[in-house]
Design an enzyme around this catalytic site. Structure first.
Site, PDB file in Angstrom:
ATOM      1  N   HIS A 116       0.830  -1.210   0.000  1.00  0.00           N
ATOM      2  CA  HIS A 116       0.000   0.000   0.000  1.00  0.00           C
ATOM      3  C   HIS A 116       0.862   1.256   0.000  1.00  0.00           C
ATOM      4  O   HIS A 116       0.454   2.303  -0.472  1.00  0.00           O
ATOM      5  CB  HIS A 116      -0.893   0.046   1.236  1.00  0.00           C
ATOM      6  CG  HIS A 116      -1.824  -1.117   1.377  1.00  0.00           C
ATOM      7  ND1 HIS A 116      -2.797  -1.381   0.443  1.00  0.00           N
ATOM      8  CD2 HIS A 116      -1.937  -2.079   2.319  1.00  0.00           C
ATOM      9  CE1 HIS A 116      -3.472  -2.464   0.825  1.00  0.00           C
ATOM     10  NE2 HIS A 116      -2.961  -2.901   1.959  1.00  0.00           N
TER      11      HIS A 116
ATOM     12  N   HIS B  42       5.163   6.927   6.777  1.00  0.00           N
ATOM     13  CA  HIS B  42       4.885   6.384   5.440  1.00  0.00           C
ATOM     14  C   HIS B  42       4.499   7.534   4.521  1.00  0.00           C
ATOM     15  O   HIS B  42       4.322   8.677   4.982  1.00  0.00           O
ATOM     16  CB  HIS B  42       3.778   5.328   5.513  1.00  0.00           C
ATOM     17  CG  HIS B  42       2.468   5.888   5.977  1.00  0.00           C
ATOM     18  ND1 HIS B  42       2.058   5.864   7.290  1.00  0.00           N
ATOM     19  CD2 HIS B  42       1.488   6.542   5.300  1.00  0.00           C
ATOM     20  CE1 HIS B  42       0.886   6.449   7.396  1.00  0.00           C
ATOM     21  NE2 HIS B  42       0.513   6.881   6.205  1.00  0.00           N
TER      22      HIS B  42
ATOM     23  N   HIS C 228       2.303   8.982   0.796  1.00  0.00           N
ATOM     24  CA  HIS C 228       1.210   8.838  -0.171  1.00  0.00           C
ATOM     25  C   HIS C 228       1.617   9.637  -1.402  1.00  0.00           C
ATOM     26  O   HIS C 228       2.208  10.709  -1.270  1.00  0.00           O
ATOM     27  CB  HIS C 228      -0.097   9.390   0.399  1.00  0.00           C
ATOM     28  CG  HIS C 228      -0.563   8.658   1.621  1.00  0.00           C
ATOM     29  ND1 HIS C 228      -1.381   7.554   1.574  1.00  0.00           N
ATOM     30  CD2 HIS C 228      -0.285   8.868   2.929  1.00  0.00           C
ATOM     31  CE1 HIS C 228      -1.603   7.121   2.802  1.00  0.00           C
ATOM     32  NE2 HIS C 228      -0.948   7.896   3.646  1.00  0.00           N
TER      33      HIS C 228
ATOM     34  N   HIS D  94       3.309  11.092   6.295  1.00  0.00           N
ATOM     35  CA  HIS D  94       2.592  10.943   7.564  1.00  0.00           C
ATOM     36  C   HIS D  94       3.512  10.321   8.607  1.00  0.00           C
ATOM     37  O   HIS D  94       4.106   9.269   8.353  1.00  0.00           O
ATOM     38  CB  HIS D  94       1.355  10.045   7.394  1.00  0.00           C
ATOM     39  CG  HIS D  94       0.262  10.710   6.619  1.00  0.00           C
ATOM     40  ND1 HIS D  94      -0.753  10.009   5.999  1.00  0.00           N
ATOM     41  CD2 HIS D  94       0.029  12.022   6.363  1.00  0.00           C
ATOM     42  CE1 HIS D  94      -1.570  10.869   5.403  1.00  0.00           C
ATOM     43  NE2 HIS D  94      -1.118  12.093   5.600  1.00  0.00           N
TER      44      HIS D  94
ATOM     45  N   THR E 256      -6.341   7.171   7.264  1.00  0.00           N
ATOM     46  CA  THR E 256      -6.799   7.372   5.883  1.00  0.00           C
ATOM     47  C   THR E 256      -6.818   6.065   5.099  1.00  0.00           C
ATOM     48  O   THR E 256      -7.069   6.069   3.902  1.00  0.00           O
ATOM     49  CB  THR E 256      -5.917   8.388   5.143  1.00  0.00           C
ATOM     50  OG1 THR E 256      -4.588   7.860   5.032  1.00  0.00           O
ATOM     51  CG2 THR E 256      -5.880   9.732   5.863  1.00  0.00           C
ATOM     52  N   THR E 257      -6.519   4.948   5.783  1.00  0.00           N
ATOM     53  CA  THR E 257      -6.617   3.628   5.147  1.00  0.00           C
ATOM     54  C   THR E 257      -7.478   2.745   6.043  1.00  0.00           C
ATOM     55  O   THR E 257      -7.604   3.016   7.240  1.00  0.00           O
ATOM     56  CB  THR E 257      -5.227   2.964   5.033  1.00  0.00           C
ATOM     57  OG1 THR E 257      -4.652   2.854   6.342  1.00  0.00           O
ATOM     58  CG2 THR E 257      -4.294   3.771   4.131  1.00  0.00           C
TER      59      THR E 257
END
Ligand SMILES: *[C@@H]1O[C@H](CO)[C@@H](O)[C@H](O)[C@H]1NC(C)=O
Ligand SMILES: *[C@@H]1O[C@H](CO)[C@@H](O)[C@H](O)[C@H]1NC(C)=O
Length: 378
Positions: A111, A136, A138, A163, A245-246
């Site tokens: 992801h 992590h 995005h 994040h 957000t996941t």
């Protein structure tokens, strides 16, 4: 039902597909699969999900109910609607710079690229003590630098977003306990844009992406100063209550989104957006790991605080400009129609009046004409 047995092997996708086609048996099969999963001792977080396709964002809430909640993240921050809160202190990174000789581990989880952080790192300036868990990223798809971030400011996305996740170590024992609680997590969000120069701080991560191209890959990297990933201005940020957000989208995050962005060079961004796969090595259907950002979610009744006062004029985006132009045009056309209608009404009233006067005159003349001969008659 036969299809649904197959589904147990290939997680959900086929079943969702069949349900769309209107097959009734799938409702039952989903329950069976969920039971199967629980029986196997797996957590809900293990359920397969993606950003688009059959298990894409609109489907998340079917399997992770919190994703359909009213306090979700990310959001669009409308700066004009934020509430200035002068008592919000600067964010204080604790131990971010004191990396030991312990290396970090970078991994591709299918992801995103994720790097666990030691729990002695944390942040101050929040209502509780928060300890670091992981960071992590995005990003978008390599074709555009205009999309990739999760949060947007006044409708505008940036190229990517960092994040840094922390849990409330004052109230909870570990991240698993904290992540489901209202006040369990605190995430720092950093919006990333394209700039001229190579970002040396982010190079510590990006230079190793070629070693973790497939889902499940891991690499140890030299420890570095995590604070260098943050913008310089740690005083100016937006603050709101939101979620992961996941999936499973728990509404447990106190968000801090910095006003200042950090800059990556274009080659760095391209590496981030093209090097990784969301599939495992040797997959027959390899998929590049791109566009791993969630769409912005409704703010609903939430308030977004700003630690700083807005200065300068509001910058309108293309959509707003189009709306203003269209609005003005419609307004002008509407006004013209109204004016025309009024003039027409006045005119027709005048004409009616004139016609009436004319008629009255005619009748008068005619009656006087018809009366004349009688009068003139001797
Ligand atoms: C977190 O803490 C709880 C309560 O002490 C414990 O049961 C659980 O195993 C811990 N989980 C992890 C991942 O350490
Ligand atoms: C977040 O929620 C908590 C608990 O409901 C509340 O006390 C706090 O003021 C909220 N923070 C923001 C920034 O809205």
């Amino acid at each position: 039902m036969c299809v649904c047995v197959c589904v147990c092997v290939r997680p959900f996708c086929d079943c969702v597909w069949d349900r769309r086609e209107g097959m009734d048996a799938c409702g039952t099969s989903l329950v069976l699969i969920l039971l199967f999963w629980l029986g196997a001792g797996s957590r809900a977080a293990d359920i397969y999900w993606t950003y688009s396709g059959q298990m894409g964002q609109p489907q998340w809430s079917e399997f992770f109910p919190d994703c359909g909640g009213s306090g979700q993240s990310p959001i669009n921050v409308d700066s004009a609607q934020t509430k200035f809160e002068p008592r919000l202190p600067a964010i204080r990174p604790l131990g971010y710079s004191q990396h030991s000789n312990e290396p970090f581990t970078l991994s591709n989880n299918g992801h995103t690229v994720v790097m666990p952080l030691p729990s002695w790192m944390g942040i101050g300036g929040l209502p509780w003590q928060f300890s670091a868990v992981q960071l992590h990223l995005h990003w978008g798809n390599g074709a555009s630098v205009a999309t990739g971030s999760e949060h947007t400011i006044n409708g505008r996305s940036t190229a990517a977003e960092l994040h840094i996740v922390h849990y409330n170590s004052e109230l909870y024992e570990n991240i698993s306990m904290a992540m489901t609680q209202r006040d369990g997590l605190a995430v720092l969000g950093v919006l990333m844009e394209v700039g001229e120069e190579t970002n040396q701080a982010y190079a510590n991560i990006i230079n190793y992406l070629s070693r973790i191209r497939h889902a499940g890959d891991k690499v140890t990297i030299p420890a570095f100063d995590i604070q260098t990933l943050l913008p310089k201005d740690l005083r100016s940020y937006y603050r709101y209550n939101g979620s992961l957000t996941t999936p499973p989208c728990y509404q447990s995050v106190l968000w801090t989104v910095f006003q200042e962005t950090v800059k990556l060079s274009l080659p760095q961004l391209v590496k981030l957006e093209t090097l990784l796969y969301s599939t495992e090595e040797g997959s027959s259907d390899p998929l590049v790991l791109q566009d791993n950002y969630r769409a912005t979610q409704p703010l609903n009744q939430r308030v977004v605080l700003a630690s700083f006062k807005h200065t300068g004029v509001k910058v309108y985006n293309a959509g707003e400009i189009a709306a203003i132009v269209m609005g003005s045009l419609c307004g002008c056309v509407g006004l013209a129609v109204i004016i025309r209608f009024i003039i027409k009404t006045i005119r027709s009233k005048d004409m009616e009046k004139a016609l009436k006067q004319d008629m009255a005159l005619k009748t008068a003349t005619e009656s006087s004409k018809s009366a004349e001969p009688t009068q003139s008659e001797p």
